[in-house]
Write a protein that holds these residues in place. Structure first.
Motif, PDB file in Angstrom:
ATOM      1  N   ASN A 114     -23.387 -11.478 -39.036  1.00 47.74           N
ATOM      2  CA  ASN A 114     -22.305 -12.384 -39.462  1.00 47.74           C
ATOM      3  C   ASN A 114     -21.008 -12.191 -38.688  1.00 47.74           C
ATOM      4  O   ASN A 114     -19.927 -12.473 -39.197  1.00 47.74           O
ATOM      5  CB  ASN A 114     -22.042 -12.293 -40.970  1.00 47.74           C
ATOM      6  N   GLN A 151     -31.647 -20.414 -34.867  1.00 47.98           N
ATOM      7  CA  GLN A 151     -32.054 -19.279 -35.681  1.00 47.98           C
ATOM      8  C   GLN A 151     -32.948 -18.321 -34.888  1.00 47.98           C
ATOM      9  O   GLN A 151     -32.796 -17.098 -34.987  1.00 47.98           O
ATOM     10  CB  GLN A 151     -32.777 -19.786 -36.921  1.00 47.98           C
ATOM     11  N   TYR A 156     -31.843 -26.415 -35.474  1.00 48.31           N
ATOM     12  CA  TYR A 156     -31.440 -25.239 -36.242  1.00 48.31           C
ATOM     13  C   TYR A 156     -32.460 -24.109 -36.078  1.00 48.31           C
ATOM     14  O   TYR A 156     -32.092 -22.935 -36.057  1.00 48.31           O
ATOM     15  CB  TYR A 156     -31.278 -25.585 -37.721  1.00 48.31           C
ATOM     16  N   TYR A 181     -28.879 -16.602 -34.319  1.00 48.80           N
ATOM     17  CA  TYR A 181     -27.582 -17.115 -34.763  1.00 48.80           C
ATOM     18  C   TYR A 181     -27.732 -18.110 -35.908  1.00 48.80           C
ATOM     19  O   TYR A 181     -28.796 -18.705 -36.104  1.00 48.80           O
ATOM     20  CB  TYR A 181     -26.864 -17.825 -33.607  1.00 48.80           C
ATOM     21  N   VAL A 182     -26.660 -18.271 -36.635  1.00 48.09           N
ATOM     22  CA  VAL A 182     -26.510 -19.367 -37.589  1.00 48.09           C
ATOM     23  C   VAL A 182     -25.216 -20.079 -37.225  1.00 48.09           C
ATOM     24  O   VAL A 182     -24.350 -19.518 -36.543  1.00 48.09           O
ATOM     25  CB  VAL A 182     -26.478 -18.882 -39.058  1.00 48.09           C
ATOM     26  N   THR A 183     -25.098 -21.335 -37.661  1.00 46.09           N
ATOM     27  CA  THR A 183     -23.932 -22.139 -37.268  1.00 46.09           C
ATOM     28  C   THR A 183     -23.316 -22.818 -38.492  1.00 46.09           C
ATOM     29  O   THR A 183     -23.516 -24.008 -38.718  1.00 46.09           O
ATOM     30  CB  THR A 183     -24.330 -23.191 -36.221  1.00 46.09           C
ATOM     31  N   PRO A 184     -22.548 -22.080 -39.282  1.00 44.96           N
ATOM     32  CA  PRO A 184     -21.927 -22.699 -40.446  1.00 44.96           C
ATOM     33  C   PRO A 184     -20.867 -23.724 -40.038  1.00 44.96           C
ATOM     34  O   PRO A 184     -20.203 -23.583 -39.011  1.00 44.96           O
ATOM     35  CB  PRO A 184     -21.292 -21.521 -41.179  1.00 44.96           C
ATOM     36  N   GLN A 228     -18.879 -26.546 -36.018  1.00 45.59           N
ATOM     37  CA  GLN A 228     -19.645 -25.381 -36.428  1.00 45.59           C
ATOM     38  C   GLN A 228     -19.368 -24.243 -35.459  1.00 45.59           C
ATOM     39  O   GLN A 228     -19.122 -24.478 -34.276  1.00 45.59           O
ATOM     40  CB  GLN A 228     -21.142 -25.698 -36.415  1.00 45.59           C
ATOM     41  N   ASP A 239     -23.595 -14.204 -35.456  1.00 46.45           N
ATOM     42  CA  ASP A 239     -24.809 -13.455 -35.120  1.00 46.45           C
ATOM     43  C   ASP A 239     -25.473 -12.935 -36.394  1.00 46.45           C
ATOM     44  O   ASP A 239     -25.018 -13.214 -37.507  1.00 46.45           O
ATOM     45  CB  ASP A 239     -24.511 -12.344 -34.108  1.00 46.45           C
ATOM     46  N   SER A 240     -26.532 -12.149 -36.239  1.00 47.45           N
ATOM     47  CA  SER A 240     -27.305 -11.682 -37.393  1.00 47.45           C
ATOM     48  C   SER A 240     -26.516 -10.752 -38.308  1.00 47.45           C
ATOM     49  O   SER A 240     -26.894 -10.539 -39.455  1.00 47.45           O
ATOM     50  CB  SER A 240     -28.594 -11.005 -36.928  1.00 47.45           C
TER      51      SER A 240
END
Length: 144
Positions: free
Chosen positions: A125, A58, A54, A62-65, A118, A122-123
């Protein structure tokens, strides 16, 4: 096999975990909601082993919901038991992280199986419709 999944090797990692007291109900059986936490344990161990944590995601911006989870329960786990989490990354053409899980008890019996999906944001959203560069580079490095 789903249409967006590719016919190539999948990456797997196995982690051993012990059932903790706070994960059980008054009968000493693991409460069903903790299996999602075990899936997370498997993903984090997989990421450390294969270089896709993660923090790496990050750092790339990116984030991976999680957008989907499935879980099937077959046998109970009890307080004090150790079990294996087999986490498999399922390669896909889509900009997604798809993981499948199998949990095996000490007798090597399948206790639970499941899957999580997932997506990449991006930053700002925004949903990434294509593999982010860092992710495609990781896939190329892994031979996916």
């Amino acid at each position: 096999m789903r249409e967006n999944r590719m016919q190539s090797k999948d990456l797997t990692y196995t982690e051993e975990v012990r059932v903790r007291f706070n994960e059980t109900d008054p009968l000493g059986i693991v409460w069903h909601g903790h299996y999602i936490v075990y899936f997370e344990d498997g993903r984090e161990a997989f990421g450390r082993e294969h270089g896709l944590t993660y923090l790496d995601i990050q750092k790339a911006g990116y984030v991976t919901p999680i957008v989907k989870t499935t879980t099937e329960h077959f046998l109970p786990l009890k307080y004090g038991e150790t079990f294996k989490i087999v986490t498999t990354f399922v390669n896909s053409n889509a900009a997604k992280l798809i993981y499948q899980y199998e949990l095996f008890n000490e007798a090597n019996q399948l206790v639970c199986s499941g899957e999580t999906i997932q997506v990449f944001l991006d930053s700002d959203n925004n949903l990434s419709l294509y593999n982010p560069e860092f992710f495609q580079a990781w896939k190329d490095k892994m031979g996916l």
